[in-house]
Write an enzyme that holds these catalytic residues in place. Structure first.
Site, mmCIF file in Angstrom:
data_model
loop_
_atom_site.group_PDB
_atom_site.id
_atom_site.type_symbol
_atom_site.label_atom_id
_atom_site.label_comp_id
_atom_site.label_asym_id
_atom_site.label_seq_id
_atom_site.Cartn_x
_atom_site.Cartn_y
_atom_site.Cartn_z
ATOM 1 C CD GLU A 241 -1.862 -6.264 4.636
ATOM 2 O OE1 GLU A 241 -1.924 -5.075 5.012
ATOM 3 O OE2 GLU A 241 -1.699 -6.589 3.444
ATOM 4 C CB CYS B 60 -0.990 -0.030 1.158
ATOM 5 S SG CYS B 60 -2.412 1.075 0.878
ATOM 6 C CB SER C 113 -8.174 0.955 3.187
ATOM 7 O OG SER C 113 -8.503 1.993 4.084
ATOM 8 N NE ARG D 225 -10.359 4.870 11.960
ATOM 9 C CZ ARG D 225 -9.426 4.409 11.140
ATOM 10 N NH1 ARG D 225 -8.474 3.595 11.599
ATOM 11 N NH2 ARG D 225 -9.428 4.734 9.856
ATOM 12 C CE LYS E 242 -9.832 4.945 3.444
ATOM 13 N NZ LYS E 242 -10.089 4.874 4.905
ATOM 14 C CG HIS F 3 -4.084 -2.759 3.149
ATOM 15 N ND1 HIS F 3 -2.917 -2.720 3.880
ATOM 16 C CD2 HIS F 3 -4.433 -1.461 2.912
ATOM 17 C CE1 HIS F 3 -2.569 -1.449 4.089
ATOM 18 N NE2 HIS F 3 -3.467 -0.675 3.505
#
Length: 306
Positions: free
Chosen positions: A237, A142, A192, A249, A163, A235
């Site tokens: 992972e 990333c 992300s 969040r 985003k 990502h």
């Protein structure tokens, strides 16, 4: 694959509960083999979450992997306890005289800043320069991929209008390359990020080979120097709930955040996210360890020319 970690690493118990073979330091020291030595420069704010995700991803081959957690000393983490960092992480200065079979540079939540304004940029440049002569293959993730492409090849990131957030469909573009061996024609991976590296710039650079991309998310996977440098824009992972945690969040902070794309069943955040990328993520890490680390690293790395 046995993962060698320190006996009291907090995520060790979680890995063992998932039936991942975790070998403690005592047992590893009594095996007559040379483990694969992997350095993990963890730039993510929630260190323990990333430790768990990366160790889980490295656990799917018969190889024994010895992981060293590395930190930058020019930045103080605010989201992980100082005691954890000082107990389980080494500074770059303490490892710079060592050689590693593989090295991982994670993402970081700083992609909207110019690289030169990141407080540890000079230290990261030194680390990326060091990998050229001390590491067989480096995996950049990333923002770490964006930083590596900028430092090594002068290709800068650009701001996205919104985003890139969700799970996106990708296409394999170069099936002859071992890194994508075993991949389906179409696979999914999480993203992300607020920035991207323009695919047209990567395509124009003859030094870079694009291996997979997405109509929506752009280039996902590319490499250079025959796999000595590998760049993953997303990502893979991430676990099932990572995007969910990020979304809730930011929503709780009142930020203008869209629902992660292609993630919740019926696009409803109350539904449990579907995990549709794990098998290809495991395949990616297994192929990296097998074809770009294990099979090209000599048994004795002392004096090995890179």
């Amino acid at each position: 694959m046995p993962i060698r970690v320190q006996n009291d690493l907090p995520v060790k118990e979680i890995l063992e509960q998932e039936n991942i073979f975790v070998m403690d330091e005592y047992r590893a020291a009594h095996q007559d083999i040379r483990p694969i030595s992997i350095g993990l420069l963890n730039l993510m704010p929630l260190k323990e979450d990333t430790e768990l995700q990366i160790l889980r991803s490295l656990s799917n081959t018969p190889l024994q992997v010895d992981v060293t957690f590395v930190r930058v000393k020019s930045h103080v983490s605010k989201n992980t306890s100082t005691s954890h960092i000082y107990k389980f992480y080494e500074t770059f200065d303490s490892i710079r005289d060592r050689k590693f079979d593989g090295f991982i540079i994670t993402g970081a939540p700083v992609e909207q800043m110019p690289f030169e304004e990141v407080d540890y940029w000079e230290e990261l440049k030194s680390i990326m320069d060091w990998t050229a002569s001390n590491v067989t293959s480096t995996l950049h993730l990333c923002w770490g991929a964006q930083a590596g492409l900028y430092y090594h090849y002068g290709i800068d990131k650009v701001q996205l209008p919104q985003k890139m957030f969700g799970v996106f469909r990708h296409h394999v573009r170069n099936r002859k390359i071992p890194l994508v061996r075993g991949f389906d024609d179409i696979f999914y991976a999480p993203h992300s990020r607020h920035t991207t590296v323009p695919s047209e710039l990567l395509k124009k650079d003859a030094r870079i080979t694009i291996l997979a991309d997405s109509d929506e998310a752009g280039v996902f996977l590319c490499m250079a120097k025959d796999g000595r440098e590998i760049f993953v824009m997303g990502h893979p992972e991430y676990d099932r709930v990572t995007l969910d945690t990020e979304y809730k969040r930011d929503k709780g902070k009142g930020l203008d955040i869209q629902i992660p794309a292609n993630y919740y069943p019926d696009n409803n955040p109350d539904n449990r996210p579907e995990l549709v990328w794990r098998s290809h993520a495991n395949n990616l890490y297994t192929n990296w360890l097998n074809y770009y680390v294990y099979q090209v690293t000599p048994y004795d790395m002392i004096g090995t020319p890179f």
